[in-house]
Scaffold this motif. Sequence first.
Motif, PDB file in Angstrom:
ATOM      1  N   ASP A 246       0.852  -1.189   0.000  1.00 37.86           N
ATOM      2  CA  ASP A 246       0.000   0.000   0.000  1.00 37.86           C
ATOM      3  C   ASP A 246       0.888   1.239   0.000  1.00 37.86           C
ATOM      4  OD1 ASP A 246      -2.280   1.513   0.033  1.00 37.86           O
ATOM      5  OD2 ASP A 246      -2.750   1.156   2.150  1.00 37.86           O
ATOM      6  N   ASN A 247       0.369   2.328  -0.587  1.00 41.18           N
ATOM      7  CA  ASN A 247       1.098   3.610  -0.623  1.00 41.18           C
ATOM      8  C   ASN A 247       2.480   3.471  -1.258  1.00 41.18           C
ATOM      9  OD1 ASN A 247      -0.967   5.096   0.763  1.00 41.18           O
ATOM     10  ND2 ASN A 247      -0.279   4.158   2.673  1.00 41.18           N
ATOM     11  N   VAL A 248       2.514   2.866  -2.440  1.00 43.06           N
ATOM     12  CA  VAL A 248       3.781   2.641  -3.128  1.00 43.06           C
ATOM     13  C   VAL A 248       4.145   3.837  -4.001  1.00 43.06           C
ATOM     14  CG1 VAL A 248       3.252   0.182  -3.193  1.00 43.06           C
ATOM     15  CG2 VAL A 248       2.793   1.587  -5.205  1.00 43.06           C
ATOM     16  N   THR A 249       5.371   3.826  -4.480  1.00 47.29           N
ATOM     17  CA  THR A 249       5.830   4.805  -5.462  1.00 47.29           C
ATOM     18  C   THR A 249       5.965   4.103  -6.808  1.00 47.29           C
ATOM     19  OG1 THR A 249       7.064   6.056  -3.793  1.00 47.29           O
ATOM     20  CG2 THR A 249       7.696   6.378  -6.107  1.00 47.29           C
ATOM     21  N   LEU A 250       5.276   4.604  -7.828  1.00 42.43           N
ATOM     22  CA  LEU A 250       5.356   4.026  -9.162  1.00 42.43           C
ATOM     23  C   LEU A 250       6.528   4.624  -9.913  1.00 42.43           C
ATOM     24  CD1 LEU A 250       1.586   3.983 -10.218  1.00 42.43           C
ATOM     25  CD2 LEU A 250       2.933   2.189  -9.111  1.00 42.43           C
ATOM     26  N   LEU A 251       7.262   3.775 -10.624  1.00 46.42           N
ATOM     27  CA  LEU A 251       8.422   4.206 -11.381  1.00 46.42           C
ATOM     28  C   LEU A 251       8.133   4.173 -12.879  1.00 46.42           C
ATOM     29  CD1 LEU A 251      11.192   2.288  -9.387  1.00 46.42           C
ATOM     30  CD2 LEU A 251      10.276   4.596  -8.981  1.00 46.42           C
ATOM     31  N   ALA A 252       8.917   4.909 -13.630  1.00 48.39           N
ATOM     32  CA  ALA A 252       8.686   5.048 -15.070  1.00 48.39           C
ATOM     33  C   ALA A 252       8.936   3.760 -15.843  1.00 48.39           C
ATOM     34  CB  ALA A 252       9.559   6.172 -15.635  1.00 48.39           C
ATOM     35  N   ASN A 253       9.617   2.803 -15.230  1.00 51.36           N
ATOM     36  CA  ASN A 253       9.967   1.565 -15.936  1.00 51.36           C
ATOM     37  C   ASN A 253       8.976   0.430 -15.665  1.00 51.36           C
ATOM     38  OD1 ASN A 253      10.593   1.025 -13.297  1.00 51.36           O
ATOM     39  ND2 ASN A 253      12.661   0.300 -13.679  1.00 51.36           N
ATOM     40  N   SER A 254       7.733   0.790 -15.304  1.00 48.64           N
ATOM     41  CA  SER A 254       6.669  -0.192 -15.041  1.00 48.64           C
ATOM     42  C   SER A 254       6.959  -1.079 -13.840  1.00 48.64           C
ATOM     43  CB  SER A 254       6.411  -1.070 -16.277  1.00 48.64           C
ATOM     44  OG  SER A 254       5.935  -0.303 -17.349  1.00 48.64           O
ATOM     45  N   THR A 255       7.604  -0.508 -12.845  1.00 51.95           N
ATOM     46  CA  THR A 255       7.811  -1.194 -11.577  1.00 51.95           C
ATOM     47  C   THR A 255       7.345  -0.273 -10.454  1.00 51.95           C
ATOM     48  OG1 THR A 255      10.068  -0.385 -11.257  1.00 51.95           O
ATOM     49  CG2 THR A 255       9.800  -2.420 -12.519  1.00 51.95           C
ATOM     50  N   MET A 256       7.470  -0.733  -9.214  1.00 51.97           N
ATOM     51  CA  MET A 256       7.088   0.067  -8.047  1.00 51.97           C
ATOM     52  C   MET A 256       8.099  -0.183  -6.929  1.00 51.97           C
ATOM     53  SD  MET A 256       4.626  -2.308  -5.913  1.00 51.97           S
ATOM     54  CE  MET A 256       5.926  -2.123  -4.708  1.00 51.97           C
ATOM     55  N   GLN A 257       8.055   0.683  -5.918  1.00 46.79           N
ATOM     56  CA  GLN A 257       8.927   0.502  -4.773  1.00 46.79           C
ATOM     57  C   GLN A 257       8.271   1.106  -3.538  1.00 46.79           C
ATOM     58  OE1 GLN A 257      12.545   2.640  -5.772  1.00 46.79           O
ATOM     59  NE2 GLN A 257      11.841   4.487  -4.761  1.00 46.79           N
ATOM     60  N   GLY A 258       8.763   0.664  -2.378  1.00 51.71           N
ATOM     61  CA  GLY A 258       8.337   1.263  -1.121  1.00 51.71           C
ATOM     62  C   GLY A 258       6.934   0.862  -0.692  1.00 51.71           C
ATOM     63  N   GLY A 259       6.406   1.592   0.278  1.00 51.94           N
ATOM     64  CA  GLY A 259       5.072   1.365   0.786  1.00 51.94           C
ATOM     65  C   GLY A 259       5.021   0.326   1.887  1.00 51.94           C
ATOM     66  N   ALA A 260       3.863   0.238   2.527  1.00 50.95           N
ATOM     67  CA  ALA A 260       3.648  -0.738   3.587  1.00 50.95           C
ATOM     68  C   ALA A 260       3.346  -2.109   2.998  1.00 50.95           C
ATOM     69  CB  ALA A 260       2.485  -0.287   4.476  1.00 50.95           C
ATOM     70  N   VAL A 261       3.738  -3.154   3.699  1.00 48.10           N
ATOM     71  CA  VAL A 261       3.373  -4.520   3.330  1.00 48.10           C
ATOM     72  C   VAL A 261       2.121  -4.870   4.121  1.00 48.10           C
ATOM     73  CG1 VAL A 261       4.085  -6.933   3.280  1.00 48.10           C
ATOM     74  CG2 VAL A 261       5.759  -5.131   2.848  1.00 48.10           C
ATOM     75  N   THR A 262       0.969  -4.793   3.466  1.00 47.84           N
ATOM     76  CA  THR A 262      -0.318  -4.906   4.142  1.00 47.84           C
ATOM     77  C   THR A 262      -0.748  -6.350   4.376  1.00 47.84           C
ATOM     78  OG1 THR A 262      -0.996  -2.809   3.145  1.00 47.84           O
ATOM     79  CG2 THR A 262      -2.750  -4.194   4.017  1.00 47.84           C
ATOM     80  N   HIS A 263      -0.314  -7.251   3.523  1.00 46.57           N
ATOM     81  CA  HIS A 263      -0.734  -8.642   3.667  1.00 46.57           C
ATOM     82  C   HIS A 263       0.276  -9.558   2.990  1.00 46.57           C
ATOM     83  CE1 HIS A 263      -3.196 -12.308   2.990  1.00 46.57           C
ATOM     84  NE2 HIS A 263      -3.797 -11.930   4.097  1.00 46.57           N
ATOM     85  N   ILE A 264       0.587 -10.668   3.646  1.00 50.10           N
ATOM     86  CA  ILE A 264       1.420 -11.722   3.072  1.00 50.10           C
ATOM     87  C   ILE A 264       0.601 -12.995   3.127  1.00 50.10           C
ATOM     88  CG2 ILE A 264       3.572 -13.019   3.234  1.00 50.10           C
ATOM     89  CD1 ILE A 264       4.725 -10.683   4.877  1.00 50.10           C
ATOM     90  N   GLY A 265       0.322 -13.597   1.991  1.00 51.48           N
ATOM     91  CA  GLY A 265      -0.540 -14.762   2.004  1.00 51.48           C
ATOM     92  C   GLY A 265      -0.193 -15.778   0.937  1.00 51.48           C
ATOM     93  N   GLN A 266      -0.808 -16.944   1.055  1.00 52.72           N
ATOM     94  CA  GLN A 266      -0.661 -18.006   0.065  1.00 52.72           C
ATOM     95  C   GLN A 266      -2.029 -18.616  -0.201  1.00 52.72           C
ATOM     96  OE1 GLN A 266       2.284 -20.842   1.433  1.00 52.72           O
ATOM     97  NE2 GLN A 266       3.749 -19.233   1.953  1.00 52.72           N
ATOM     98  N   LEU A 267      -2.302 -18.888  -1.469  1.00 49.56           N
ATOM     99  CA  LEU A 267      -3.498 -19.628  -1.856  1.00 49.56           C
ATOM    100  C   LEU A 267      -3.122 -21.085  -2.057  1.00 49.56           C
ATOM    101  CD1 LEU A 267      -5.053 -17.265  -4.555  1.00 49.56           C
ATOM    102  CD2 LEU A 267      -5.372 -17.219  -2.078  1.00 49.56           C
ATOM    103  N   PHE A 268      -4.027 -21.974  -1.696  1.00 49.09           N
ATOM    104  CA  PHE A 268      -3.795 -23.403  -1.862  1.00 49.09           C
ATOM    105  C   PHE A 268      -4.877 -23.991  -2.761  1.00 49.09           C
ATOM    106  CE2 PHE A 268      -1.585 -22.089   1.878  1.00 49.09           C
ATOM    107  CZ  PHE A 268      -0.423 -22.835   1.886  1.00 49.09           C
ATOM    108  N   TRP A 269      -4.639 -25.185  -3.245  1.00 48.40           N
ATOM    109  CA  TRP A 269      -5.503 -25.770  -4.265  1.00 48.40           C
ATOM    110  C   TRP A 269      -5.924 -27.174  -3.854  1.00 48.40           C
ATOM    111  CZ3 TRP A 269      -6.838 -22.273  -7.838  1.00 48.40           C
ATOM    112  CH2 TRP A 269      -6.019 -21.143  -7.956  1.00 48.40           C
ATOM    113  N   PRO A 270      -7.180 -27.543  -4.077  1.00 48.11           N
ATOM    114  CA  PRO A 270      -7.681 -28.852  -3.644  1.00 48.11           C
ATOM    115  C   PRO A 270      -6.912 -30.015  -4.276  1.00 48.11           C
ATOM    116  CG  PRO A 270      -9.491 -27.416  -4.291  1.00 48.11           C
ATOM    117  CD  PRO A 270      -8.235 -26.730  -4.711  1.00 48.11           C
TER     118      PRO A 270
END
Length: 390
Positions: A246-270
């Motif tokens: 969240d609240n990241v900085t967008l860069l001209a090269n189609s990437t981003m940096q910084g900001g808070a890490v709001t969630h770390i998760g994993q999806l699983f599959w049956p």
Amino acid sequence: MVHFSKLATAVAAACLASTTIAHPGEHHDLAAIKREIVARNQMASAAKRSIDSCSSSLKHRELNARSIARRAETLHSIRNARGIKSKPQKYRRDLATLETYEAVDHNETGLVDYTVGSSDTTIFSANTSCILTPEVTDGPYYVTGELIRKNVTEGQAGIPLYLEVQYLDINTCLGVPSLYVDIWNCNATGVYSGINVTGNVADGGWDSTFLRGIQSTDDDGVVAFETIFPGHYEGRAIHTHLLVHDNVTLLANSTMQGGAVTHIGQLFWPETLRSAVEATYPYSTNTQAVTSNAEDMWSIVQAENDYDPFPEFVYLGESIEDGLLAWIQVGVNVTADYSDDDYYQVAAVLQADGGHETSNSVGGSGGGGSAPSGAMPSGAVPSGAVPSGF
């Protein structure tokens, strides 16, 4: 008659009494993991109570109505784009039938029939409840500096997967816009890009970028990726990584940096879906041992209905080779920041001149935490990684 299946997966908590390898070369203190699982479940229970209190609001009902229409339109658009004429198959699960056993066990798959005239609401309304996917480790293979792009496949062979994730504020049950979501998973034979360590030698090594990318959530908190169904590797159940900024900085090269890490998760599959996928090529060439959901070290499916880590999914046609459309809602605490958490680890950074290992990579000397100073991406878009739309 159009035939659909209702998947009722019964799984057990992981046995934490033996040594487990989460990723090739990575080792964990299983007693510490057990403590983390208890704490995680307590957080999930509290968040579930919070989100239940707002799930019947008018605005949330309107949000779900838009979700039904969007999923239906996405299904029809993908099928038309790929020229799929056969009827799609819907696999549904009843969250109430998920049970925890002390030993590994699985329910049988029950069959549910829908008529050709079944409405989109009937098929696409399932959200597996307004769920919270608890925070878990991002693993040792997280790479910063990846491109903002929807299609992350880069020609990787496998079952096509269109994945939609909707992030909801646990206090309002409304979508959270402008979150930037990293996705990454291994390929059909269990190899991650961006890494080049013992047990995971990627084609292209540290410079590879396949099956990694970033998208921003829309006004309804929705982000979508074109990827493939992940393969497996020894020690972990099949999973897809998601990390939210969240609240990241967008860069001209189609990437981003910084900001808070709001969630770390994993999806699983049956397991039944995994079995169907892994009967196809090139998954069938993977000789690594399979770890089931019940055997996974993070004990992913628990008693109670506080969260559900399995997305709902649709076969785009009669055959799994036609691909899958999957969706899930994830409840997040928008004030959280896991940037300094031990489970936020940056293994490598992708810059204009390619990928670079950090001290946090498997076999490195560092511990958890954010990327080291000077690791933020700069310069031109990495070659061979041009974003593409669906």
